[in-house]
Design an enzyme around this catalytic site. Structure first.
Site, PDB file in Angstrom:
ATOM      1  CG  HIS A 124      -1.320  -3.108  -0.442  1.00  0.00           C
ATOM      2  ND1 HIS A 124      -0.409  -3.777   0.342  1.00  0.00           N
ATOM      3  CD2 HIS A 124      -2.502  -3.747  -0.264  1.00  0.00           C
ATOM      4  CE1 HIS A 124      -1.015  -4.777   0.968  1.00  0.00           C
ATOM      5  NE2 HIS A 124      -2.291  -4.781   0.619  1.00  0.00           N
ATOM      6  CG  ASP A 201       1.124  -3.481  -6.283  1.00  0.00           C
ATOM      7  OD1 ASP A 201       0.587  -4.504  -6.741  1.00  0.00           O
ATOM      8  OD2 ASP A 201       0.895  -3.051  -5.135  1.00  0.00           O
ATOM      9  CD  GLN A 204      -6.745  -5.587  -6.040  1.00  0.00           C
ATOM     10  OE1 GLN A 204      -7.708  -6.012  -6.674  1.00  0.00           O
ATOM     11  NE2 GLN A 204      -6.436  -6.042  -4.837  1.00  0.00           N
ATOM     12  CE  LYS A 227      -4.232  -9.134  -3.749  1.00  0.00           C
ATOM     13  NZ  LYS A 227      -5.212  -8.791  -2.732  1.00  0.00           N
ATOM     14  CB  CYS A 365      -3.166  -3.019   3.214  1.00  0.00           C
ATOM     15  SG  CYS A 365      -3.417  -4.497   4.177  1.00  0.00           S
TER      16      CYS A 365
HETATM   17  N1  PMP Z   1      -0.680  -4.452  -3.693  1.00  0.00           N
HETATM   18  C1  PMP Z   1      -1.984  -4.368  -3.911  1.00  0.00           C
HETATM   19  C2  PMP Z   1      -2.514  -3.278  -4.785  1.00  0.00           C
HETATM   20  C3  PMP Z   1      -2.849  -5.300  -3.331  1.00  0.00           C
HETATM   21  O1  PMP Z   1      -4.167  -5.210  -3.545  1.00  0.00           O
HETATM   22  C4  PMP Z   1      -2.318  -6.334  -2.517  1.00  0.00           C
HETATM   23  C5  PMP Z   1      -3.226  -7.334  -1.835  1.00  0.00           C
HETATM   24  N2  PMP Z   1      -4.299  -6.746  -1.149  1.00  0.00           N
HETATM   25  C6  PMP Z   1      -0.939  -6.384  -2.339  1.00  0.00           C
HETATM   26  C7  PMP Z   1      -0.158  -5.436  -2.944  1.00  0.00           C
HETATM   27  C8  PMP Z   1      -0.290  -7.450  -1.515  1.00  0.00           C
HETATM   28  O2  PMP Z   1      -0.494  -8.698  -2.089  1.00  0.00           O
HETATM   29  P1  PMP Z   1      -0.136 -10.040  -1.295  1.00  0.00           P
HETATM   30  O3  PMP Z   1      -0.739  -9.886   0.068  1.00  0.00           O
HETATM   31  O4  PMP Z   1      -0.756 -11.123  -2.085  1.00  0.00           O
HETATM   32  O5  PMP Z   1       1.349 -10.129  -1.236  1.00  0.00           O
END
Ligand code: PMP
Length: 407
Positions: A124, A201, A204, A227, A365
């Site tokens: 991401h 990270d 998910q 999430k 993203c």
């Molecule tokens: N890493 C991953 C794998 C994600 O799916 C997300 C959210 N789509 C993020 C980071 C970023 O999370 P946040 O926007 O809640 O900071």
């Protein structure tokens, strides 16, 4: 294991009981954010109606109540992650802030010119950009583990990237675009053999997989509570005590200090050293309700339901002419990405929305990953504990109609 009563669970999510464009809402955008159960919403309103007060400093009753609830969440998170100590749990605004905190603070002290940081091709943006900023500042280099056609990291290539210059490996536990579960235990072990620290990270992973940071032996683990049935703007950074204690503060301000004079400031102990300013207390308090919700249902039971939905959706979608899955890893969570011949993902998303079905469209993203596949974006359907096979049927019928229209 117990079979969950999904109809009863759905009743706990007030938002699901609505129509969109005259059709019952089918919410398949859970990888972006999950919906919130009544208990979480109630925890927020109970805090604001019953004991809203600033934490840690007050000696009055409401301040004590708020502080107790806030710190009870920290212990619940420690338990959720099986962290060794409660001080290793730091509240953040989410995954993005957790990664930025580590990149800024750990990076400032430990990265120098010529060092290398390894990420993967399926990251991401929030696990790419903070490291790029750090590399630019320090003259360090970002290395990328490639992925195969199925959307799995190529482990031999990872092993080749590791060397004495590798200082940090930062990798996603579960891909938000592909659903791939990475073999992070092996990734961590190899990184440690090379003398690097590892950030995972878990944005998910946290809602689908059992977590045990001691067993994984990761140095940092970050995730977002929104999430995981919790409030937006709240997240967790887990870090090993020995590392957190040595790291410089990330932000300066109240709470994170022991003593301040104009000449010199001494910093508070962990976790407070990394929690400057008044936090989003209500959201943190409500995190506990979200974790209780997961605990009561049992993560393995939730996963079993989600995996059934994944298998069902895979089977149904594979019958649609012109539909191609993006990401077919052997180890996956309930996230499905696909493209369709002759159709733009935005148009598919819009046509599904007209039928009440909420899916994600675009690059999620993960633009560099889209480049790997030579596409601009995908349609992504991601399932949670409250979703049903009937809802998948509604999506599939919608897609079949779309195919007929363009023929
Ligand atoms: N890493 C991953 C794998 C994600 O799916 C997300 C959210 N789509 C993020 C980071 C970023 O999370 P946040 O926007 O809640 O900071």
């Amino acid at each position: 294991r117990v079979k969950l009563n999904i109809e009863e669970i759905r009743k706990e999510f007030p938002i699901l009981d609505q129509e969109v464009h005259g059709k019952p809402l089918v919410y398949f955008d859970n990888a972006a954010t999950t919906q919130k159960p009544r208990s979480v919403i109630q925890a927020l309103t109970q805090y604001y109606t019953g004991y809203n007060a600033n934490i840690h400093r007050g000696i009055h009753t409401l301040a004590e109540k708020a502080t107790t609830a806030f710190e009870a969440t920290r212990e619940a998170v420690r338990d959720f992650l099986n962290a060794a100590e409660v001080e290793e749990v730091i509240f953040t605004h989410g995954t993005t802030e957790g990664i930025n905190l580590v990149a800024s603070s750990y990076g400032k002290e430990n990265i120098k010119e010529g060092d290398e940081i390894i990420i993967s091709a399926m990251e991401h943006h929030s696990n790419i950009v903070p490291w790029q900023i750090l590399c630019q500042e320090k003259g360090a280099h970002l290395k990328v583990i490639p992925v195969n056609e199925a959307g799995e990291i190529i482990f031999e290539e990872y092993e080749k990237l590791l060397n004495e210059k590798t200082k940090i490996v930062s990798i996603v536990h579960v891909s938000n675009t592909l659903g791939t579960i990475n073999p992070i235990k092996e990734v961590i072990q190899k990184a440690h053999d090379a003398g690097a620290v590892v950030l995972i990270d878990g944005a998910q992973a946290s809602s689908h997989l059992e977590l045990d940071v001691q067993d994984l032996d990761c140095d940092f683990y970050v995730f977002s509570m929104h999430k995981l049935y919790g409030p937006t703007g709240s997240g967790i950074l887990y870090g090993k005590r020995a590392l957190l204690e040595k790291m410089p503060p990330y932000k300066g301000g109240g709470e994170m200090i022991k003593e301040v004079t104009f000449e010199k400031t001494t910093y508070n102990d962990i976790p407070y050293k990394f929690e400057a300013g008044t936090p989003n207390i209500a959201d943190v308090v409500a995190i506990k309700s979200a974790l209780d919700f997961v605990q009561e249902l049992g993560k393995e039971n939730i996963a079993e339901h989600e995996n059934k939905l994944l298998a069902y959706a895979n089977q149904k979608l594979s019958q649609i002419p012109g539909l191609k899955f993006i990401g077919t890893a052997k180890e996956k969570v309930s996230v499905i990405s696909f493209v369709m011949e002759g159709l733009h993902h935005f148009d598919i998303g819009q046509m599904l929305d007209a039928r009440g079905v909420a899916v994600r469209t675009g690059h999620h993203c993960t633009q560099p990953l889209m480049q790997v596949y030579g596409i601009e974006g995908t349609v992504r359907a991601s399932f949670s504990v409250y979703n049903t096979k009937q809802e998948i049927d509604i999506m599939v019928e919608g897609l079949e109609k779309v195919v007929k229209i363009i023929k």
